[in-house]
Scaffold this motif. Structure first.
Motif, PDB file in Angstrom:
ATOM      1  N   ARG A 833       0.826  -1.200   0.000  1.00 31.12           N
ATOM      2  CA  ARG A 833       0.000   0.000   0.000  1.00 31.12           C
ATOM      3  C   ARG A 833       0.863   1.253   0.000  1.00 31.12           C
ATOM      4  O   ARG A 833       1.904   1.307   0.648  1.00 31.12           O
ATOM      5  CB  ARG A 833      -0.937  -0.031   1.209  1.00 31.12           C
ATOM      6  CG  ARG A 833      -2.158  -0.900   1.002  1.00 31.12           C
ATOM      7  CD  ARG A 833      -2.822  -1.305   2.290  1.00 31.12           C
ATOM      8  NE  ARG A 833      -2.113  -2.415   2.931  1.00 31.12           N
ATOM      9  CZ  ARG A 833      -2.625  -3.178   3.889  1.00 31.12           C
ATOM     10  NH1 ARG A 833      -3.841  -2.952   4.330  1.00 31.12           N
ATOM     11  NH2 ARG A 833      -1.917  -4.165   4.407  1.00 31.12           N
ATOM     12  N   TYR A 835       2.036   2.407  -2.928  1.00 28.82           N
ATOM     13  CA  TYR A 835       2.777   2.351  -4.188  1.00 28.82           C
ATOM     14  C   TYR A 835       1.827   1.935  -5.316  1.00 28.82           C
ATOM     15  O   TYR A 835       0.937   1.106  -5.110  1.00 28.82           O
ATOM     16  CB  TYR A 835       3.923   1.328  -4.123  1.00 28.82           C
ATOM     17  CG  TYR A 835       4.927   1.556  -3.027  1.00 28.82           C
ATOM     18  CD1 TYR A 835       6.029   2.377  -3.226  1.00 28.82           C
ATOM     19  CD2 TYR A 835       4.780   0.932  -1.792  1.00 28.82           C
ATOM     20  CE1 TYR A 835       6.971   2.572  -2.221  1.00 28.82           C
ATOM     21  CE2 TYR A 835       5.705   1.123  -0.778  1.00 28.82           C
ATOM     22  CZ  TYR A 835       6.800   1.942  -0.999  1.00 28.82           C
ATOM     23  OH  TYR A 835       7.726   2.130  -0.003  1.00 28.82           O
ATOM     24  N   SER A 836       2.035   2.496  -6.465  1.00 31.45           N
ATOM     25  CA  SER A 836       1.367   1.972  -7.644  1.00 31.45           C
ATOM     26  C   SER A 836       2.192   0.809  -8.185  1.00 31.45           C
ATOM     27  O   SER A 836       3.335   0.595  -7.770  1.00 31.45           O
ATOM     28  CB  SER A 836       1.207   3.057  -8.706  1.00 31.45           C
ATOM     29  OG  SER A 836       2.475   3.528  -9.116  1.00 31.45           O
ATOM     30  N   GLY A 932       8.006   3.318  -9.827  1.00 36.97           N
ATOM     31  CA  GLY A 932       6.562   3.465  -9.859  1.00 36.97           C
ATOM     32  C   GLY A 932       6.154   4.727  -9.142  1.00 36.97           C
ATOM     33  O   GLY A 932       6.976   5.422  -8.535  1.00 36.97           O
ATOM     34  N   ASN A 933       4.887   5.054  -9.210  1.00 38.89           N
ATOM     35  CA  ASN A 933       4.396   6.257  -8.554  1.00 38.89           C
ATOM     36  C   ASN A 933       4.201   6.007  -7.075  1.00 38.89           C
ATOM     37  O   ASN A 933       3.697   4.970  -6.660  1.00 38.89           O
ATOM     38  CB  ASN A 933       3.078   6.700  -9.197  1.00 38.89           C
ATOM     39  CG  ASN A 933       3.251   7.103 -10.638  1.00 38.89           C
ATOM     40  OD1 ASN A 933       4.265   7.695 -10.996  1.00 38.89           O
ATOM     41  ND2 ASN A 933       2.266   6.783 -11.476  1.00 38.89           N
ATOM     42  N   SER A 935       2.329   7.060  -3.604  1.00 37.63           N
ATOM     43  CA  SER A 935       1.063   7.705  -3.237  1.00 37.63           C
ATOM     44  C   SER A 935       0.835   7.605  -1.737  1.00 37.63           C
ATOM     45  O   SER A 935      -0.198   7.163  -1.266  1.00 37.63           O
ATOM     46  CB  SER A 935      -0.106   7.063  -3.993  1.00 37.63           C
ATOM     47  OG  SER A 935      -0.122   5.661  -3.778  1.00 37.63           O
ATOM     48  N   GLN A 939      -5.954   8.298   1.757  1.00 36.41           N
ATOM     49  CA  GLN A 939      -6.624   7.738   0.592  1.00 36.41           C
ATOM     50  C   GLN A 939      -7.990   7.227   1.013  1.00 36.41           C
ATOM     51  O   GLN A 939      -8.142   6.604   2.066  1.00 36.41           O
ATOM     52  CB  GLN A 939      -5.791   6.591   0.005  1.00 36.41           C
ATOM     53  CG  GLN A 939      -6.390   5.945  -1.223  1.00 36.41           C
ATOM     54  CD  GLN A 939      -5.570   4.752  -1.693  1.00 36.41           C
ATOM     55  OE1 GLN A 939      -4.608   4.351  -1.032  1.00 36.41           O
ATOM     56  NE2 GLN A 939      -5.938   4.174  -2.819  1.00 36.41           N
TER      57      GLN A 939
END
Length: 948
Positions: A833, A835-836, A932-933, A935, A939
Motif C-alpha cells: 500500500r 505504491y502503484s 513506480g508512482n 502515493s 486515501q
C-alpha cells in the motif's frame, strides 16, 4: 474503470440481495425430477414427492384465486423448485431470476414455526412474496424492469420497499389464512417484549438496520407490528394502495413514506414505528400487569455485557450445571458452570439446531455436514461427548438425524430420522455404532420433533404434529403403543424433560411461553410451573429445583425456582380465540383456508430432465458509467445449474473501443464446465532491446476459453473448507496496433487451485480467529513459455488477536512474469500500500494486518446512512521487486517497497438496504519507489461485503 467497478459492485449487491439462498449447481447428479403446472405455479420436484407438490400447487392456486385483496390483482406464473436433500429449513423468492425454492425438511423446533405443516407455511408465506413482487411492477419499477430485466426489478424493489414490509406482510398472511401462524406465537415477539419489560426503547433506524452490540428484533416482527397497526387503524386493504403507489414512485423522494402519509396522515415510517411501538408496548405492559408472576433466581448473578444465549441447561449435581452457550463474540460451545464460575468444555461445530441431551455421563447434539460438491445436499449428524474421558466423536456420517436423546443407561439414542423423501420416523440407534436398532411405525407420516426417555428406559416422549395441531405423546419401545399426554392444540409445545412420573415442557398456553407439566399416565391434565414476564424454555429438574432458560434483553439466561407442589390444572383458549392475537387482518383477510383446499384436483406430472430446457433470459440491463457503457444479458435454467452471460459495450477510456464478453457455465455434472469468448482492448508494458527499454503496447485481443473445475466445500466442526482445482485452455488471437508480435495467435493453459479453511465467526468478530487460504495459478503458452508465462501464488494466514473480536491477518504473495515476454497476462497482484504497480519481472511481498473494533455508534441520518461499526486496521507491507533487463542500472534491478499505516473503516448501511464498508487509509512509505508512482498519505477506500 474504478467508477465502473464501483457501479457494478453496488448494482450486483442490490440485485442479489434477495437471492442469497441459491446454490448454483447444488443438486446431486442423477436426481430424478418431475414437474406439474398450473396457471399460478410450476413446481419442479424430486420423484416420489408428488402428493407434497400437489398440495403446494392447490394452496397457491387457492390463494391466487381468492386472497389478493390486500396486495393487488397482477398475475405471473412462478417456478418453484422443491428441495428435499437439504436439512436446513428455509424458503425464498428471488428476482433475477424470478423463481422460488422450498427447502422441504421442517425445523425441529416448534417455537420458530408453530403448529402448522411446514410446506403449508412455505406455500402461504412465499407465495405472498410472489404477489408482493408482481404487484410492485408499477410506474418507474416497471420502467426499470423493461430497461434492464429482473435484476433492475430487484434493485428498485429493494430501494423502495423496506425488508420489514416483505416479511411482516407475509407473516400477517400466514397468520390470517390459518388458525396458527407466527403472528399467534408469543415466541415471535420475544425480543420486542423483552425490551418493553425492561423499559428499553430503540429508534426506528436502529430497528431497521440492526446492531452489533444490542439485541434487536429482526425485520419479521418489526414488519408484523408496523403493518398490523396500519391494518387495524386504517383498514385491511390500505397496504395494497401503499404498495402500488410507492412502487409507481408517486412521490420521488421516500415514496413508501409518502404513500403512507397520503392514506393515513402518518408523516413517515419513523412516525408509524413510534405509533405501532407505543400501542404494542401498552398491550404488552398490560399483559405483564395482569400476569401473576412467580419469582425466579438467575444462575449467574451478573448479566454478561455481550448478548449471550445459554440453552438446554442440565444439572450434573446440586452445584454444577452444563449448558450450550453462544454470544455475539463467541460461536457455539459447551460450558460447565459451578459456583458462579464458567469453564469451557469443548466447542460445538456448525449446526442449525441447539438441542442437547444428557444421560450416563454422555452428552449428545447434532452438527451439520454437507456433500462437498453439492450445496443443496447436506446432513445432520450425531456428536457424542463423554464427560469421563473428555472424548468427543462423530457417531454418524452423512445422516439426517435430529433431536438425539440418550437412554438412561447410555446404550441407545432416540432420534428423529427425516429421509430425503420427507418420511418422518422415530428411531433408536446404538450409541456405540450409530446403527439403527429399531424404527417405530408412523402410518400417517406425521411430523415428529424432540425426544426424551422415561427414567425407566421403557418409553420415549416426543411431539406429534397432525392437521396443524401438536400433541405430546409417549411411545412404548417394546410394542409401539402410543399414549397422548396433552390435548391437541395449535399452541407451540417444545422440549420435553421427563422425571419419574411427570413430563415437563414449555408451551404458549397463556400467551407467554412458560414451563408446564403433565403426568405420564395420559390424563392430559396440564399444570403451569413457571410464570415469567417474557418467556421460559427448556426445563431441567434436580430434586426440588426446576431450572430453565429465561429470555431478557441480554439473551437467554439460566434461571431456576423451587418446584411448585399444589398448583392447579389449567384451562386455555386456542390461539385463534385469544383476544391478544385478534387483528383486522386475521378477521377480514379470508380466514383459515387450509381446511378449504381442494383435494380432488389432479395434475399431470411429467418427467423433467431439462439442461438447457427452461433457460430463461432474466436480465438485459444497460450499465451506464462515465468510463464504460455496456449492455449485459444473463440467463439461467430452472434448476439453476446452467447459466449464460453476455456483455457488450464501449470503453471510453480506450478510444471508445468496443468489447464483447460471453460465457456459458454448466454445473450439473461433477466437474463445472465453462465455455467463454471475449474480444477486448488491452494495454501492457513490454521490454525491448532499444532505448527506452520498455514500450507501451496497445492491441486487440480475442480469447476463446474452456475451463474445467471441481468446486468443493465441506464442514468439519467449526471450520468451513473450500477447494477447487481447475484447468483452463485459452486460444488468444492478437491484432497488434503499434508493434508486430512474433505470432498473431497462440494457445495458453491456465492451471491452478484455490484452497481455504476458516473457523466460522461470531457476529462481532472482525475476521476468522483461525484460518488459512492459498490461491495458486500457472499461465503459459503451450508451445513457447518465452511468449507468455505467469506464475502466481497468494497465501493468507488468520490468527486470533489479543481480544476475542481482534484479528491478525498475514498475507504473503509471489508473482513471476518477465517483461521480456511478448504477451503479458493481466496483473492482479496486490502491491504494498502506498505504491502503484512498479515495473518488475518478479515480485514477492508480505503483509501484516491487525484489525480491531473501535465503536458501535448505532446512529443514522434520514434513512440515507447508518453507522453500525467503526473499526481499525493497522498494517505493515513489505515487498521486493526484481528486474532482469541488462540495459538498466544495477540499483534498479532490485527494489524494496515497504510501508506502514492505518485504515479506519466504517461498516455502514446506505438507504437502509446496502451494507458497504468505506474508510480512510493513511500510508507512510518507509522507502520511496524509483520505478513506480508513490502515493503515500491519505486515501479513500471502499469495500463491499461481497468478493468480486
Amino acid at each position: 474503470m474504478k467508477n465502473k467497478q464501483l457501479f457494478i459492485k453496488i448494482f450486483i449487491l442490490l440485485s442479489t440481495y434477495v437471492n442469497a439462498q441459491q446454490y448454483f449447481g447444488g443438486h446431486p447428479l442423477g436426481q430424478n425430477w418431475q414437474i406439474i403446472s398450473s396457471p399460478a405455479v410450476r413446481i419442479i420436484y424430486p420423484n416420489g414427492m408428488n402428493p407434497e407438490a400437489e398440495r403446494i400447487a392447490r394452496i397457491i392456486n387457492y390463494i391466487d384465486q381468492n386472497n389478493r385483496r390486500s396486495v393487488g390483482d397482477k398475475k405471473k406464473q412462478i417456478d418453484i423448485v422443491l428441495q428435499t436433500q437439504t436439512t436446513i429449513p428455509n424458503g425464498y423468492v428471488g428476482l433475477a431470476p424470478f423463481r422460488s425454492e422450498f427447502y422441504g425438511t421442517p425445523p425441529q423446533s416448534n417455537l420458530s414455526l408453530g403448529s402448522l405443516n411446514w410446506l403449508d407455511v412455505l406455500s402461504i408465506h412465499e407465495y405472498r412474496h410472489v404477489l408482493q413482487n408482481i404487484n410492485a411492477k408499477n410506474g418507474i419499477v416497471n420502467f426499470f424492469y423493461y430497461l434492464g430485466g429482473e435484476s433492475y426489478w430487484a434493485v428498485v424493489n429493494n430501494l423502495v420497499l423496506p425488508n420489514w414490509y416483505y416479511e411482516g406482510d407475509a407473516v400477517i398472511t400466514e397468520t390470517a389464512l390459518s388458525d396458527a401462524g407466527r403472528g399467534r406465537s408469543p415466541y415471535f415477539t420475544l425480543q420486542q417484549r423483552a425490551l418493553i419489560a425492561e423499559n428499553i426503547d430503540y429508534s426506528y433506524l436502529k430497528n431497521r438496520n440492526g446492531s452489533y452490540k444490542d439485541m434487536l428484533p429482526n425485520h419479521y416482527p418489526l414488519g408484523y407490528m408496523m403493518l398490523t397497526y396500519l391494518r387495524n387503524h386504517y383498514g385491511n386493504d390500505v397496504i395494497a394502495d401503499i404498495l402500488k403507489e410507492s412502487t409507481a414512485f408517486d412521490g420521488l423522494i421516500y415514496p413508501f413514506s409518502k404513500a403512507i402519509k397520503r392514506h393515513t396522515k402518518i408523516k413517515n415510517t419513523t412516525k408509524l414505528y413510534k405509533k405501532a411501538w407505543e400501542e404494542f408496548k401498552d398491550k404488552t405492559q398490560t399483559q405483564i400487569e395482569n400476569t401473576e408472576l412467580i419469582p425466579t433466581t438467575p444462575l449467574l448473578k451478573k448479566l454478561p455485557k455481550t448478548i449471550t444465549t445459554y440453552s438446554y441447561p442440565i444439572f450434573l449435581n446440586d452445584s454444577t450445571v452444563i449448558a450450550r452457550k453462544k454470544s455475539y463474540n463467541t460461536t457455539d460451545e459447551l460450558v460447565k458452570i459451578s459456583k458462579g464460575k464458567e469453564t469451557k468444555i469443548t466447542s460445538i461445530g456448525i449446526n442449525n439446531d441447539d438441542f442437547l441431551s444428557y444421560n450416563d455421563n454422555l452428552l449428545a447434539w447434532t452438527e451439520s455436514t454437507k456433500n462437498p460438491r453439492r450445496g443443496a445436499q447436506n446432513y445432520s449428524d450425531i456428536i457424542l461427548y463423554d464427560l469421563k474421558t473428555n472424548h468427543k466423536k462423530r457417531l454418524t456420517q452423512s445422516t439426517r438425524y435430529f433431536s438425539p436423546s440418550i437412554s438412561p443407561d447410555g446404550s441407545q439414542i432416540a432420534i428423529i430420522n427425516i429421509s430425503p423423501s420427507e418420511e418422518f420416523n422415530l428411531c433408536i440407534i446404538n450409541s456405540k455404532t450409530g446403527q439403527i436398532e429399531k424404527t417405530f411405525d408412523n402410518p400417517k407420516n406425521n411430523f415428529l420433533s424432540r425426544t426424551a426417555w422415561t427414567t425407566d428406559g421403557k418409553n420415549i416422549v416426543t411431539i406429534l404434529k397432525e392437521n396443524g395441531k401438536l400433541c405430546l405423546i409417549k411411545i412404548n419401545i417394546k410394542n409401539g403403543e402410543i399414549t397422548e399426554l396433552t390435548p391437541w392444540t395449535a399452541h407451540t409445545i417444545e422440549t420435553p424433560f421427563v422425571t419419574q412420573n411427570k413430563v415437563y415442557f414449555n408451551a404458549s398456553y397463556s400467551g407467554i411461553d412458560n414451563i408446564y407439566s403433565t403426568d405420564l399416565l395420559g390424563s392430559k391434565q396440564v399444570k403451569k410451573e413457571t410464570s415469567v414476564k417474557v418467556g421460559a424454555f427448556q426445563p431441567s429438574i434436580e430434586k426440588n429445583q426446576l431450572m430453565f432458560t429465561e429470555f431478557s434483553s441480554k439473551g437467554f439466561q439460566i434461571s431456576s425456582q423451587k418446584i411448585r407442589q399444589n398448583n392447579s390444572f389449567i384451562s386455555y383458549q386456542e390461539p385463534n380465540k385469544m383476544k391478544q392475537f385478534k387483528t383486522v387482518a386475521n378477521q377480514t383477510e379470508g380466514g383459515n383456508i387450509l381446511s378449504n383446499i381442494d383435494t380432488t384436483t389432479t395434475y399431470n406430472a411429467k418427467k423433467y430432465n431439462g439442461l438447457f430446457k427452461g433457460l430463461k433470459l432474466h436480465t438485459w440491463g444497460i450499465a451506464p458509467s462515465p468510463s464504460v457503457s455496456s449492455i449485459n444479458l444473463r440467463a439461467v435454467n430452472m434448476l439453476n445449474d446452467v447459466a449464460l452471460n453476455f456483455s457488450s459495450g464501449i470503453n471510453h477510456n480506450e478510444n471508445n473501443a468496443i468489447f464483447y464478453n460471453g460465457n456459458i457455465v454448466v454445473s450439473r455434472f461433477y466437474p463445472e464446465i465453462k465455455f467463454s469468448a471475449s474480444k477486448t482492448n488491452r494495454q501492457t508494458i513490454v521490454e525491448n532491446n532499444v532505448n527506452p527499454p520498455y514500450n507501451i503496447l496497445d492491441f486487440d485481443e480475442t480469447n476463446l476459453g474452456l475451463k474445467i473445475g471441481i468446486p468443493l466445500t465441506w464442514y468439519k466442526g467449526n471450520y468451513i473448507t473450500s477447494f477447487e482445482p481447475y484447468i483452463e485452455g485459452n486460444q488468444f488471437i492478437l491484432n497488434n496496433f503499434k508493434t508486430v508480435f512474433n505470432q498473431k495467435s497462440f494457445t495458453a493453459y491456465n492451471t491452478g487451485l484455490t484452497f481455504s479453511t476458516y473457523k466460522r465467526t461470531a457476529l462481532q468478530n472482525i475476521g476468522p480467529r483461525m484460518g488459512f487460504a492459498i490461491d495458486m495459478s500457472k499461465k503459459a503458452d503451450f508451445v513457447n513459455a518465452d511468449n507468455a508465462d505467469q506464475f502466481n501464488i497468494n497465501t493468507t494466514l488468520y490468527l486470533p488477536g489479543i481480544y476475542k473480536n481482534h484479528n491478525l491477518r498475514i498475507r504473503g504473495a509471489y508473482q513471476k512474469e518477465k517483461l521480456s515476454n511478448t504477451y503479458q497476462f493481466s496483473d492482479y497482484y496486490i502491491y504494498p500500500r502506498g505504491y502503484s504497480a512498479p515495473l518488475n519481472d518478479e515480485f514477492k511481498s508480505i503483509s501484516f494486518n491487525y484489525g480491531m473494533p473501535l465503536a458501535y455508534p448505532d446512529f443514522g441520518f434520514a434513512g440515507l446512512i447508518y453507522f453500525k461499526r467503526i473499526r481499525a486496521n493497522l498494517f505493515y507491507d513489505y515487498g521486493v521487486g526484481k528486474l532482469n533487463n541488462e540495459n538498466i542500472i544495477k540499483e534498479l534491478k532490485t527494489q524494496t517497497y515497504n510501508s506502514v499505516g492505518t485504515e479506519v473503516l466504517f461498516d455502514n448501511v446506505y438507504f437502509n438496504v446496502l451494507p458497504i464498508t468505506v474508510g480512510i487509509r493513511y500510508s507512510h512509505l518507509l522507502k520511496e519507489s524509483l520505478l513506480g508512482n508513490n502515493s503515500s498519505g491519505f486515501q479513500f477506500i471502499l469495500a463491499t461485503n461481497l468478493s468480486f
